[in-house]
Design a protein around this motif. Sequence first.
Motif, PDB file in Angstrom:
ATOM      1  N   HIS A   1       0.945  11.704 -10.153  1.00  0.00           N
ATOM      2  CA  HIS A   1      -0.206  12.601 -10.299  1.00  0.00           C
ATOM      3  C   HIS A   1       0.014  14.020  -9.784  1.00  0.00           C
ATOM      4  O   HIS A   1      -0.658  14.934 -10.247  1.00  0.00           O
ATOM      5  N   ALA A   2       0.916  14.199  -8.823  1.00  0.00           N
ATOM      6  CA  ALA A   2       1.057  15.516  -8.187  1.00  0.00           C
ATOM      7  C   ALA A   2       1.476  16.586  -9.185  1.00  0.00           C
ATOM      8  O   ALA A   2       2.106  16.300 -10.207  1.00  0.00           O
ATOM      9  N   ARG A   3       1.086  17.800  -8.905  1.00  0.00           N
ATOM     10  CA  ARG A   3       1.407  18.958  -9.753  1.00  0.00           C
ATOM     11  C   ARG A   3       2.462  19.849  -9.120  1.00  0.00           C
ATOM     12  O   ARG A   3       2.982  20.771  -9.749  1.00  0.00           O
TER      13      ARG A   3
ATOM     14  N   MET B   1      -7.799   1.095   2.089  1.00  0.00           N
ATOM     15  CA  MET B   1      -8.436   2.400   2.250  1.00  0.00           C
ATOM     16  C   MET B   1      -9.684   2.342   3.131  1.00  0.00           C
ATOM     17  O   MET B   1     -10.559   1.506   2.919  1.00  0.00           O
TER      18      MET B   1
ATOM     19  N   GLY C   1       1.383   6.553  -6.770  1.00  0.00           N
ATOM     20  CA  GLY C   1       0.189   7.317  -7.145  1.00  0.00           C
ATOM     21  C   GLY C   1       0.416   8.814  -7.030  1.00  0.00           C
ATOM     22  O   GLY C   1       0.056   9.584  -7.928  1.00  0.00           O
ATOM     23  N   VAL C   2       1.025   9.232  -5.932  1.00  0.00           N
ATOM     24  CA  VAL C   2       1.272  10.663  -5.731  1.00  0.00           C
ATOM     25  C   VAL C   2       2.323  11.157  -6.725  1.00  0.00           C
ATOM     26  O   VAL C   2       2.147  12.193  -7.375  1.00  0.00           O
TER      27      VAL C   2
ATOM     28  N   GLU D   1      -5.217  22.227  -8.152  1.00  0.00           N
ATOM     29  CA  GLU D   1      -5.026  21.152  -9.121  1.00  0.00           C
ATOM     30  C   GLU D   1      -4.180  20.032  -8.511  1.00  0.00           C
ATOM     31  O   GLU D   1      -4.472  18.847  -8.672  1.00  0.00           O
ATOM     32  N   ASP D   2      -3.142  20.434  -7.807  1.00  0.00           N
ATOM     33  CA  ASP D   2      -2.252  19.473  -7.155  1.00  0.00           C
ATOM     34  C   ASP D   2      -3.031  18.595  -6.184  1.00  0.00           C
ATOM     35  O   ASP D   2      -2.883  17.377  -6.187  1.00  0.00           O
TER      36      ASP D   2
ATOM     37  N   TYR E   1      -5.278  16.094  -8.072  1.00  0.00           N
ATOM     38  CA  TYR E   1      -4.544  15.016  -8.736  1.00  0.00           C
ATOM     39  C   TYR E   1      -3.875  14.072  -7.743  1.00  0.00           C
ATOM     40  O   TYR E   1      -3.781  12.869  -7.982  1.00  0.00           O
ATOM     41  N   ARG E   2      -3.392  14.628  -6.630  1.00  0.00           N
ATOM     42  CA  ARG E   2      -2.823  13.753  -5.610  1.00  0.00           C
ATOM     43  C   ARG E   2      -3.880  12.774  -5.105  1.00  0.00           C
ATOM     44  O   ARG E   2      -3.606  11.584  -4.916  1.00  0.00           O
TER      45      ARG E   2
ATOM     46  N   GLU F   1     -11.262   7.927   4.494  1.00  0.00           N
ATOM     47  CA  GLU F   1     -10.258   8.421   3.554  1.00  0.00           C
ATOM     48  C   GLU F   1     -10.800   8.410   2.127  1.00  0.00           C
ATOM     49  O   GLU F   1     -10.581   9.352   1.362  1.00  0.00           O
TER      50      GLU F   1
ATOM     51  N   TYR G   1       2.600   1.755  -3.418  1.00  0.00           N
ATOM     52  CA  TYR G   1       1.688   2.172  -4.485  1.00  0.00           C
ATOM     53  C   TYR G   1       1.139   3.574  -4.255  1.00  0.00           C
ATOM     54  O   TYR G   1       0.932   4.331  -5.204  1.00  0.00           O
ATOM     55  N   ARG G   2       0.888   3.928  -2.986  1.00  0.00           N
ATOM     56  CA  ARG G   2       0.442   5.291  -2.720  1.00  0.00           C
ATOM     57  C   ARG G   2       1.507   6.291  -3.169  1.00  0.00           C
ATOM     58  O   ARG G   2       1.211   7.326  -3.761  1.00  0.00           O
TER      59      ARG G   2
ATOM     60  N   THR H   1      -2.691  26.204  -9.063  1.00  0.00           N
ATOM     61  CA  THR H   1      -1.770  25.071  -9.005  1.00  0.00           C
ATOM     62  C   THR H   1      -2.005  24.202  -7.783  1.00  0.00           C
ATOM     63  O   THR H   1      -2.026  22.981  -7.873  1.00  0.00           O
ATOM     64  N   SER H   2      -2.202  24.843  -6.626  1.00  0.00           N
ATOM     65  CA  SER H   2      -2.363  24.024  -5.424  1.00  0.00           C
ATOM     66  C   SER H   2      -3.709  23.305  -5.430  1.00  0.00           C
ATOM     67  O   SER H   2      -3.812  22.182  -4.950  1.00  0.00           O
TER      68      SER H   2
ATOM     69  N   ASP I   1       0.835  -1.204   0.000  1.00  0.00           N
ATOM     70  CA  ASP I   1       0.000   0.000   0.000  1.00  0.00           C
ATOM     71  C   ASP I   1       0.870   1.254   0.000  1.00  0.00           C
ATOM     72  O   ASP I   1       0.659   2.183  -0.771  1.00  0.00           O
TER      73      ASP I   1
ATOM     74  N   SER J   1      -6.225   5.804  -7.121  1.00  0.00           N
ATOM     75  CA  SER J   1      -5.993   4.854  -8.208  1.00  0.00           C
ATOM     76  C   SER J   1      -4.794   3.941  -7.947  1.00  0.00           C
ATOM     77  O   SER J   1      -4.443   3.121  -8.788  1.00  0.00           O
ATOM     78  N   HIS J   2      -4.163   4.076  -6.779  1.00  0.00           N
ATOM     79  CA  HIS J   2      -3.004   3.232  -6.487  1.00  0.00           C
ATOM     80  C   HIS J   2      -3.044   2.518  -5.144  1.00  0.00           C
ATOM     81  O   HIS J   2      -2.392   1.489  -4.995  1.00  0.00           O
ATOM     82  N   ALA J   3      -3.755   3.073  -4.163  1.00  0.00           N
ATOM     83  CA  ALA J   3      -3.698   2.506  -2.810  1.00  0.00           C
ATOM     84  C   ALA J   3      -4.206   1.072  -2.779  1.00  0.00           C
ATOM     85  O   ALA J   3      -5.011   0.663  -3.612  1.00  0.00           O
ATOM     86  N   ARG J   4      -3.709   0.318  -1.828  1.00  0.00           N
ATOM     87  CA  ARG J   4      -4.095  -1.088  -1.646  1.00  0.00           C
ATOM     88  C   ARG J   4      -4.961  -1.275  -0.409  1.00  0.00           C
ATOM     89  O   ARG J   4      -5.506  -2.353  -0.184  1.00  0.00           O
TER      90      ARG J   4
ATOM     91  N   ARG K   1       6.972  22.900  -9.320  1.00  0.00           N
ATOM     92  CA  ARG K   1       5.999  22.546 -10.335  1.00  0.00           C
ATOM     93  C   ARG K   1       6.663  21.726 -11.441  1.00  0.00           C
ATOM     94  O   ARG K   1       6.162  20.694 -11.868  1.00  0.00           O
TER      95      ARG K   1
ATOM     96  N   LEU L   1      -6.474  11.737  -6.719  1.00  0.00           N
ATOM     97  CA  LEU L   1      -6.702  10.755  -7.783  1.00  0.00           C
ATOM     98  C   LEU L   1      -5.575   9.720  -7.807  1.00  0.00           C
ATOM     99  O   LEU L   1      -5.808   8.520  -7.980  1.00  0.00           O
ATOM    100  N   GLY L   2      -4.352  10.201  -7.601  1.00  0.00           N
ATOM    101  CA  GLY L   2      -3.192   9.299  -7.579  1.00  0.00           C
ATOM    102  C   GLY L   2      -3.298   8.270  -6.470  1.00  0.00           C
ATOM    103  O   GLY L   2      -3.059   7.085  -6.685  1.00  0.00           O
ATOM    104  N   VAL L   3      -3.680   8.722  -5.280  1.00  0.00           N
ATOM    105  CA  VAL L   3      -3.796   7.788  -4.155  1.00  0.00           C
ATOM    106  C   VAL L   3      -4.969   6.837  -4.384  1.00  0.00           C
ATOM    107  O   VAL L   3      -4.838   5.625  -4.219  1.00  0.00           O
TER     108      VAL L   3
END
Lengths: 358, 358
Positions: A279-281, B283, A275-276, B267-268, B271-272, B287, A271-272, B264-265, A268, B278-281, A339, B274-276
Amino acid sequence: MGLNELIRSMFNSWMGHEGPEGDIVLGTRIRLARNLRKLPFPRAAKKEHLQQVTSVAEEMAGHLQDFGTISYLKMAEIPLLDRQLMVEKHLVSPNHAENPTHKALLLRDREDISIMVNEEDHFRLQVLFAGLQLNQAWQSISALDDCFEGQVDYAFDEQWGYLTACPTNVGTGMRASVMLHLPGLALVGQLTQVLNHVSKFGLSVRGIYGEGSESYGNVFQLSNQLTLGHAEEETIEHLAKVTMQIIEGERQARDFLKQPDRRTSSEDKAYRALGVLSHARVMSTREAMELLSDVRLGIDLGFINNLEANVLKELMVLTRAAHLQKVMGQNLPSEERDRLRADLIRERLAFGTNRQLK
Amino acid sequence: MGLNELIRSMFNSWMGHEGPEGDIVLGTRIRLARNLRKLPFPRAAKKEHLQQVTSVAEEMAGHLQDFGTISYLKMAEIPLLDRQLMVEKHLVSPNHAENPTHKALLLRDREDISIMVNEEDHFRLQVLFAGLQLNQAWQSISALDDCFEGQVDYAFDEQWGYLTACPTNVGTGMRASVMLHLPGLALVGQLTQVLNHVSKFGLSVRGIYGEGSESYGNVFQLSNQLTLGHAEEETIEHLAKVTMQIIEGERQARDFLKQPDRRTSSEDKAYRALGVLSHARVMSTREAMELLSDVRLGIDLGFINNLEANVLKELMVLTRAAHLQKVMGQNLPSEERDRLRADLIRERLAFGTNRQLK
């Protein structure tokens, strides 16, 4: 220089490869401090002395043909940003980049041999190897040193050994170090204990950019402290032995993290982080290093399969300030860098398994 | 039932659609508490009384043909897990699912009309609409109520209005509510202020599973408190007006978050999340809700484009305990659920734009 070129340049260097024990040892480095007899150390040297040293260095470039393509570079002629890149690639010290006057560099095209001229000492010979290759590194730098010694008159004393600007280097003038990635020990909470233990063996532990640099992402430099009273081979053997013990500890920690009851949370975490990162900006150096460390551990533990292990070492360097500015071709304020760092990491990770640049 | 079927069932319901103001208002619900004259309220009723009520309900199913396919279901004949699913889908109350004896449900196939029989009151009529549709919901439930009133004798008092088991419902017996997603106000730090303000208008704010339920992911239920002294239309108009004010506030907050220096923040963050996701194992519900809220805001602000907005509402329900257990077809310990929740979210998000199930 764009991102692709920068990545390509990584592959041409020691950083683009995994070496022996490469899942834990990112790289091996040995440097020798050497000075010319009869000339004052750079700190006390006059302009003429410094010029004498650089002249010797320039001549040496011609004598080093057996070592491949070696260039003689005047630091003052290299743009600031490129000098900073060299620091981030561990080719020169921060001091060598910041005050370039009368300083030079002998650099092999593969960037695994670099010789700073008129840094603290007249010459600082350095070799870099991927993974744990202390003996190979020692043979390589010995040959380089022998070649120098055949051409120049080193400041050497029968009783003290090689004389150096700083007394802590007198004797062998050697600092051998290994760069270790120890996320397993960190996760099981044994890292501090192991690192404290190390200092009892006459070794020192530092961040990856040398003395005083912070350690991010569980990456440490382990190196010998003593240069006096021990032969080089002895020092290297000792460092190798302690390194193997740490590797053993890290392997045990990793086995523990793969056990059924720990497996899910280890997976976990990895992968987290992926994921970050993907995806992070916005991302700081510190966070990038920490997440890259988690991802790399996930690769090493076999959880993440569609990403090359080497991406950690590569991004560790690529996401440093000067590399980012090189990609953009301009100076960037800190928030712009954060960025760009995030953009660059996403772009690099998107390559996935199918590396398009190799 | 597998994940695909569960997702498909979402699409057949009000939850599968975006309604008016759907970027902020996830859904509208109105329920009417109704009782039969001459029979004691369920809490005080004997078995025969309760059976009389369910008989009336069963007959009513036949009279509701104008409303489409409506099934009469005995709660005691529905497996526990399916009853829990109904709670998570807002079709019945937790109490109605937990103590099914002599309880029944009239349910439209699209699941936007549900009538609990022998809950706190003899009948609890409910309609659910996507987005902000208070007037439509009121017309719909009025028609339903009229149909009932044409067939049965309601407990109604000229002075007090509809009589109900709990005094707080006497009068209109109506509770109208809107489910609001307010991440913008939360991010700019105005949420508490806005929600406190609301209570001064005679409205109440609660978590999405009703009284006492915690609010996760910036989703709140706003509903009328008073059922006495105001006509239904008046109450609904008032709720609609306050809702529009909150929507206005949320829109302003979102505009602020899109400004160049905040963009930017924002958006960040999206996306973060979304990243978590789409990746976490592993949850937790909490959360998941919080990250889904961040992602949904990212979609609404136009930062994330390759994901349907509705995925939030869908996953909010799909990742609840009973839904997870339905997917697996078995009872699961909490840590298994956390694992399955992560798996399911990853799987659902992997659909991306090209929904394969529609």
